[in-house]
Design a protein around this motif. Structure first.
Motif, PDB file in Angstrom:
ATOM      1  N   PHE A  62       2.864  -4.383  -4.549  1.00 11.21           N
ATOM      2  CA  PHE A  62       2.744  -3.354  -3.508  1.00 11.21           C
ATOM      3  C   PHE A  62       1.271  -3.056  -3.201  1.00 11.21           C
ATOM      4  O   PHE A  62       0.810  -1.916  -3.341  1.00 11.21           O
ATOM      5  N   PRO A  63       0.518  -4.047  -2.758  1.00 11.23           N
ATOM      6  CA  PRO A  63      -0.904  -3.805  -2.490  1.00 11.23           C
ATOM      7  C   PRO A  63      -1.136  -2.754  -1.411  1.00 11.23           C
ATOM      8  O   PRO A  63      -2.173  -2.100  -1.401  1.00 11.23           O
ATOM      9  N   ASP A  64      -0.153  -2.563  -0.547  1.00 11.10           N
ATOM     10  CA  ASP A  64      -0.275  -1.540   0.489  1.00 11.10           C
ATOM     11  C   ASP A  64      -0.214  -0.127  -0.076  1.00 11.10           C
ATOM     12  O   ASP A  64      -0.576   0.834   0.604  1.00 11.10           O
ATOM     13  N   ALA A  65       0.193   0.021  -1.334  1.00 13.16           N
ATOM     14  CA  ALA A  65       0.360   1.347  -1.937  1.00 13.16           C
ATOM     15  C   ALA A  65      -0.861   1.802  -2.742  1.00 13.16           C
ATOM     16  O   ALA A  65      -0.910   2.954  -3.155  1.00 13.16           O
ATOM     17  N   HIS A  76       6.826   2.294  -6.559  1.00 11.42           N
ATOM     18  CA  HIS A  76       6.098   3.000  -5.507  1.00 11.42           C
ATOM     19  C   HIS A  76       6.958   4.182  -5.081  1.00 11.42           C
ATOM     20  O   HIS A  76       8.112   4.012  -4.679  1.00 11.42           O
ATOM     21  N   ALA A 125      -3.768   2.589  -1.861  1.00 11.07           N
ATOM     22  CA  ALA A 125      -4.569   3.617  -1.196  1.00 11.07           C
ATOM     23  C   ALA A 125      -4.192   5.015  -1.683  1.00 11.07           C
ATOM     24  O   ALA A 125      -5.004   5.941  -1.601  1.00 11.07           O
TER      25      ALA A 125
END
Length: 182
Positions: free
Chosen positions: A91-94, A138, A96
């Motif tokens: 979950f690289p989008d998480a 996540h 942040a």
């Protein structure tokens, strides 16, 4: 023999169960572990040892049981495994919002049937993935609001302990410093 860096994760620290970090550092150092340090007062330590991962887990558990009366699971991961978990983040989008992305260290790899049962219970906004002895979770609405998170251990039928991504990265940095010293 070469010393390796390890992260030590104590399950169930908080509330009525405390592990005073100063005493924890002392008893682990007296137990022949090197470079002992702790991160926040919630059951996190890093150290170096010539023992392998199961040996570190057994020795740490025995020390904290004898010296501090701590009887809960102690989960250990090598620096290499921890780095692999970070680079394997699904979950690289998480990242942040690092307090909404969690890494669970599991006592063992869960059975595929248990993972399937857990998948069936994931009905909210959360998303998760299991990779070996790690589970990524996540929680876009926050861990405190998650109705799914409390179902993880009972459904998988094993012990685990979660750390948010900020803590995961801080522990990795601490182990990297240890590795540079040995």
């Amino acid at each position: 023999m070469t010393s390796s860096a390890y992260v030590i994760l104590f399950r169930g620290v908080g509330g009525a169960t405390q592990l005073p970090v100063k005493q924890l550092r002392t008893v682990l150092a007296e137990g022949n572990f090197g470079h002992v340090s702790t991160y926040i007062n919630s059951g996190n330590a890093v150290l170096s040892s010539e023992l392998d991962e199961p040996g570190v887990a057994e020795r740490v558990a025995a020390i904290v049981r004898k010296e501090m009366g701590f009887e809960k699971h102690v989960l250990v991961r090598s620096h290499q495994d921890w780095q692999g978990a970070i680079s394997g983040n699904p979950f690289p989008d998480a990242v942040a919002e690092p307090t909404k992305l969690h890494l669970y260290a599991l006592e063992r790899e869960p059975d595929p049937e248990a993972i399937q049962k857990l998948t069936e219970k994931a009905t909210g906004t959360e998303r998760f993935t299991v990779q070996g002895r790690f589970l990524y979770l996540h929680t876009p609405d926050g861990m405190g609001r998650s109705l799914f998170a409390p179902k993880i251990e009972p459904t998988l039928k094993l012990a685990g302990t979660a750390r948010n991504w900020r803590t995961v990265l801080a522990l990795e940095e601490m182990m990297r410093k240890i590795a540079s010293l040995d």
